[in-house]
Design an enzyme around this catalytic site. Structure first.
Site, mmCIF file in Angstrom:
data_model
loop_
_atom_site.group_PDB
_atom_site.id
_atom_site.type_symbol
_atom_site.label_atom_id
_atom_site.label_comp_id
_atom_site.label_asym_id
_atom_site.label_seq_id
_atom_site.Cartn_x
_atom_site.Cartn_y
_atom_site.Cartn_z
ATOM 1 C CG HIS A 35 19.873 28.509 22.250
ATOM 2 N ND1 HIS A 35 19.119 29.412 22.963
ATOM 3 C CD2 HIS A 35 19.061 28.037 21.269
ATOM 4 C CE1 HIS A 35 17.903 29.497 22.437
ATOM 5 N NE2 HIS A 35 17.842 28.662 21.417
ATOM 6 C CD GLU A 43 24.004 31.982 23.878
ATOM 7 O OE1 GLU A 43 23.532 33.123 23.789
ATOM 8 O OE2 GLU A 43 23.568 31.018 23.205
ATOM 9 C CB CYS A 74 17.325 32.829 24.919
ATOM 10 S SG CYS A 74 17.839 31.270 25.673
ATOM 11 C CB ALA A 106 18.882 33.468 -22.481
ATOM 12 C CB SER A 126 20.450 30.575 -20.557
ATOM 13 O OG SER A 126 19.816 29.397 -20.103
ATOM 14 C CG ASP A 145 15.527 26.807 -18.809
ATOM 15 O OD1 ASP A 145 15.432 26.719 -20.049
ATOM 16 O OD2 ASP A 145 15.825 27.855 -18.214
ATOM 17 N N GLY A 205 12.909 33.321 -13.841
ATOM 18 C CA GLY A 205 13.591 34.063 -14.861
ATOM 19 C C GLY A 205 13.303 35.547 -14.688
#
Length: 297
Positions: free
Chosen positions: A21, A23, A46, A134, A140, A172, A225
């Site tokens: 962690h 600390e 913790c 688009a 687009s 796409d 989309g």
């Protein structure tokens, strides 16, 4: 961060995989200079011991830290106030709720997973001034400029998973990767929203937005989309909006959103709070956070 006599003597952040962690890292750098110092932490230290490392509350006590300044209490039930209690019992001064909003924003994925049992969801929209994504025929590329696209790739690198709808996937064939130098390895896992597809090229498919709870990771980015965006908004599963707006008008193009189930215009107000607005080249970026009931408690 560990500060003694106005000087930073140790810095740390949680390592990949969750340990050590922050600390522990900061205390290791500070060494003896941590005695009598102040520790500044994002989350309550913790209190639970783990096979992967000791409790941070114990490490801070053993190091002789005099004061801990924390932004947030840890919602993990193994700590949730026990870390502060253990530090206080050792005579360490506790100051909490400092820069709490900023901390919640930076730890949104962690907090959302623990509070709601799902990843934190960001919806990204790249639109014209009149809200189109688009031309009517589907073209687009590109509505926004290179600066916006680079920023969007940075956002991808911050998420473990990225989702598109079936229509976008088939029309796409998006790569959905990260194309920024040095961050190519941070590409998120691709996910498809569809009620009729099986796995596509190894990408998991979910039939309903609620199924994101089973996805690994704490951050999900939705990129396309209009149907997928509307489905998540209708299910109230969008926590953050990123709207990239280009200074162009399309007129008669494809709308950014489908029906989101709004019953009245009054219901649309008060849901979103602006948290960031900036220019990206000639484009404009606006970021919004979802305002829910628990946010005001």
């Amino acid at each position: 961060m560990i500060v003694n006599a106005g000087r930073v003597v140790g810095r740390g952040w949680t390592q990949p995989g969750g340990r050590p962690h922050a600390e522990a890292m900061a205390l290791a750098e500070a060494g003896e200079a941590a005695r009598g110092a102040t520790a500044y932490v994002t989350l309550e230290p913790c209190a639970h011991r783990s096979p992967r490392g000791p409790a941070c509350a114990d490490l801070l006590t053993q190091a002789g830290v005099a004061r801990v300044v924390a932004a947030l209490r840890d919602p993990d039930p193994r700590t949730d106030g026990a870390g502060f209690a253990r530090l206080s019992a050792a005579g360490i001064t506790i100051v909490s709720d400092i820069c709490a909003d900023e901390a919640r924003r930076s730890m949104a994925g962690f907090l959302t997973r623990r509070a709601l049992g799902r990843p934190h969801v960001t919806l990204k929209l790249a639109t014209s001034l009149d809200g189109c994504i688009a031309l009517a025929g589907g073209e687009s590329r590109w509505i926004t400029g290179p600066e916006s696209r680079a920023h969007a790739h940075l956002e991808r690198a911050r998420h473990e998973a990225i989702l598109v709808g079936r229509g976008t996937w088939e029309a796409d064939a998006p790569r959905l990767d990260v194309r920024l130098p040095g961050l190519e390895s941070r590409a998120p896992r691709r996910v498809i929203l569809s009620t009729s597809m099986g796995d596509a090229q190894g990408c998991p498919v979910i039939a309903h937005p609620a199924e994101i709870a089973a996805l690994p990771g704490d951050h999900l980015l939705i990129e396309g989309g209009a149907g997928a965006a509307a489905a998540f908004l209708a299910a109230d599963l969008v926590d953050r909006l990123l709207i990239y707006r280009a200074p162009i008008l399309i007129g008669g193009g494809r709308a950014a959103l489908g029906d989101i189930g709004l019953a009245s215009l009054a219901d649309a107000h008060g849901r979103w709070r602006l948290t960031d607005a900036r220019a990206l080249g000639s484009d404009r970026l606006e970021a919004y956070e979802r305002q829910r009931q628990q946010d005001s408690n």
